[in-house]
Write an enzyme that holds these catalytic residues in place. Structure first.
Site, PDB file in Angstrom:
ATOM      1  CG  ASP A  57      -0.178   0.266   2.513  1.00 11.28           C
ATOM      2  OD1 ASP A  57       0.742  -0.519   2.842  1.00 11.28           O
ATOM      3  OD2 ASP A  57      -0.492   1.251   3.186  1.00 11.28           O
ATOM      4  NE  ARG A  59      -4.059   5.717   4.979  1.00 10.87           N
ATOM      5  CZ  ARG A  59      -5.353   5.547   5.283  1.00 10.87           C
ATOM      6  NH1 ARG A  59      -5.674   4.894   6.394  1.00 10.87           N
ATOM      7  NH2 ARG A  59      -6.290   5.999   4.478  1.00 10.87           N
ATOM      8  N   GLY A  87       7.167  -1.146   8.904  1.00  9.13           N
ATOM      9  CA  GLY A  87       7.764  -0.705  10.163  1.00  9.13           C
ATOM     10  C   GLY A  87       8.056   0.778  10.116  1.00  9.13           C
TER      11      GLY A  87
END
Length: 272
Positions: A57, A59, A87
């Protein structure tokens, strides 16, 4: 005559002495204990008949705030390798950049493309040295003369070769899709669709994941980075017009105050 003292060997297992100490400090001194930082990402990878497909993704979050809606989480390692990182963004980018530089040296010294297992061992040893204090959960995928490879690399240095894998805060939703639909020797289009659906599941079921879906298809002779392969969180269109004409809100009272100022210091700067 010198005396010989025999000390007992340390006992194995976990020591919870610091837990008792921390609770005592929190109860008697009112100290606030630090909390683990919440990170959000969904990354996954799949081996298909001719290579590897990685997905992520886009974001990036800072706690409860969306810091970046379209960041890239699939990092370059070599021409035949990419690495997805979950992370702390700085840790994942620095770890991948470090190994990328080392793979360039390997290629210059040997004159051949580096093997995927060579990059995996560099990442494994680097993360193990820091005992999990580097917040980088990685998925390394690539192809070499031995075929396609996909590795799961944990922050503490643990590695596992996998036919499909997902990591990050949205990994449970992504794994449910991968385990239900993965098949051995999938074709490229089926693998891309599977990874896209797995990342989309993480986006819709995890607040730390969102925005778009990035894919990277790595085959023996080519690497195709599909930026914004799908947009799952497109911004909606406003249904109404929220602009108002001047005078819509009435002014009940108007007052102008004169403020006297005293010049305390004055400095003239030459801008030429």
């Amino acid at each position: 005559m010198a005396s010989v003292k025999c000390y007992s060997l340390p006992e194995g297992g976990f020591s919870f002495d610091n837990c008792k100490r921390n609770n005592m400090i929190a109860e008697k001194q009112g100290a606030k204990l630090p909390k683990a930082k919440k990170t959000g990402t969904t990354i996954c990878g799949v081996i298909f008949k001719d290579g590897v497909v990685l997905g992520a993704d886009t974001r990036a979050t800072e706690g409860d705030v969306v810091a970046d809606k379209n960041c890239s989480k699939l990092h370059l390692i070599a021409e035949n390798m990419r690495c997805g990182g979950a992370g702390t963004a700085a840790d994942t980018e620095w770890t991948c950049a470090k190994v990328e530089a080392e793979m360039k040296l390997v290629k210059l010294n040997s004159g051949k493309p580096p093997r995927v297992i060579a990059a995996m061992m560099r990442m494994k040893q680097y993360l193990f040295n820091y005992q999990g204090n580097i917040s980088a959960a990685l998925i390394l995928g690539g192809t070499d003369h031995t075929g396609p490879h996909l590795f799961e690399i944990s922050p503490n240095g643990t590695t596992s070769p996998m036919p499909f894998v997902a990591m990050g805060s949205g990994c449970l939703a992504a794994l449910s899709v991968l385990e239900a639909q993965y098949k051995v020797d999938m074709d490229e289009e089926s693998a891309k669709q599977l990874v896209k659906e797995a990342i989309s599941a993480g986006i819709f079921n995890d607040l730390g994941s969102g925005s778009n879906v990035d894919l990277c298809v790595i085959k023996k002779d080519s690497t195709d980075y599909l930026r914004t392969y799908a947009s799952e969180c497109a911004k909606g269109v406003r249904q109404g017009d929220y602009t108002y004409a001047t005078g819509t809100t009435g002014v009940k009272k108007r007052e102008i105050l004169k403020v006297d100022l005293d010049v305390v210091s004055e400095e003239v700067m030459d801008v030429n």
